[in-house]
Scaffold this active site. Structure first.
Site, short mmCIF file in Angstrom:
data_model
loop_
_atom_site.label_atom_id
_atom_site.label_comp_id
_atom_site.label_asym_id
_atom_site.label_seq_id
_atom_site.Cartn_x
_atom_site.Cartn_y
_atom_site.Cartn_z
CG ASP A 36 -2.09 1.00 1.15
OD1 ASP A 36 -3.27 0.22 1.00
OD2 ASP A 36 -2.17 2.21 1.07
CE1 TYR A 151 -13.57 2.14 -9.47
CE2 TYR A 151 -15.87 1.49 -10.17
CZ TYR A 151 -14.78 1.18 -9.31
OH TYR A 151 -14.64 0.06 -8.63
CE LYS A 155 -11.99 -0.93 -10.32
NZ LYS A 155 -11.02 -1.68 -9.86
CB THR A 186 -14.58 0.50 0.90
OG1 THR A 186 -14.82 1.09 -0.32
CG2 THR A 186 -14.98 -0.74 0.84
#
Length: 261
Positions: A36, A151, A155, A186
């Protein structure tokens, strides 16, 4: 499930799906490496699961190479790469002035990092005698999300890449699959969470997504894209076949080495 002696590398491991997966898999006996860019959060999760943290930017191909190298150096092998790092795109619609830096950042995290991570992981999985790659795509990889076209673009690309690479590596004992969750609670939706709640829109939890991850890891399929929606059992999305040539055409397969259409 038991993951005793399995070694797992998770990108985006400092929060969200990545952190939840690290906790679940480590509880099952896996040894976990977490990548990360946020030092504090990834270090905290790594300490919690008795794994180790790798700090780096997944949009840099050298980061994926280094992460796989350090994982093998620490644990001796790699069995699973969970390529999970992701970011939202923003509008970036055709009538907007293109923010090139933002566009490249979204493509870099959501798409490039999956390619870099796959290319770095495959040699290690071969050395281990086989293994698995799981990429986090999105429901936006199966249907268009008009509010976030870039986005959606990334994807959809991940879904296509997983289907192609999964088929390519099927004979080597390396399975490649994707998770396609709907909207989940999230940090990625933090700015819009109140709107979801006000609309009584059901959100996935990180545990819902890890449940699906475990189904994928336990399965035998490859080149599959598993949808994840609240209240439904996750399973591979069934793609309709592309129509073949019209009747009278004698061959339905291009000659070996031919360019793709």
């Amino acid at each position: 499930m038991s993951y005793q002696d399995k070694v797992v590398l998770i990108t985006g491991g400092g929060s969200g799906f990545g952190a939840a997966a690290a906790r679940r898999l480590a509880a099952g006996g896996a040894r976990v490496a977490l990548l990360d860019r946020h030092t504090e959060s990834v270090s905290a999760v790594a300490e919690e699961v008795d794994g180790f943290a790798i700090v780096g930017d997944v949009t840099d191909p050298d980061t994926s190479t280094r992460a796989v190298f350090e994982t093998e150096e620490r644990f001796g092998r790699l069995d699973v790469a969970f390529l999970n790092a992701g970011t939202v795109g923003g509008q970036l619609a055709s009538d907007d002035a293109l923010d090139l830096a933002r566009y490249r950042a979204v493509v870099g995290v959501n798409l490039d990092a999956v390619v870099y991570g796959t290319c770095a992981a495959v040699p290690a999985l071969r050395r281990a005698g086989g293994g698995q790659i799981v990429a986090t795509a999105s429901l936006a990889g199966l249907v268009a999300i008009p509010d976030d076209p870039v986005y959606t673009l990334t994807k959809h690309a991940v879904v296509g890449y997983v289907k192609a690479v999964g088929a390519q590596l099927a004979g080597e004992g390396i399975r490649v699959n994707a998770l396609c969750p709907g909207f989940a609670d999230t940090p990625l939706i933090a700015d819009h969470r109140d709107a979801f709640v006000a609309a009584s829109f059901p959100l996935l939890t990180t545990e819902d997504v890890v449940d699906a991850l475990e189904l994928v890891l336990a399965g035998e399929g490859t080149a599959e894209c598993w949808f994840i929606q609240p209240g439904r059992e996750s399973e591979p999305f069934r793609f309709r076949g592309v129509p073949g040539p019209r009747a009278g055409v004698t061959s339905q397969a291009p000659p070996a080495g031919a360019l793709h259409p």
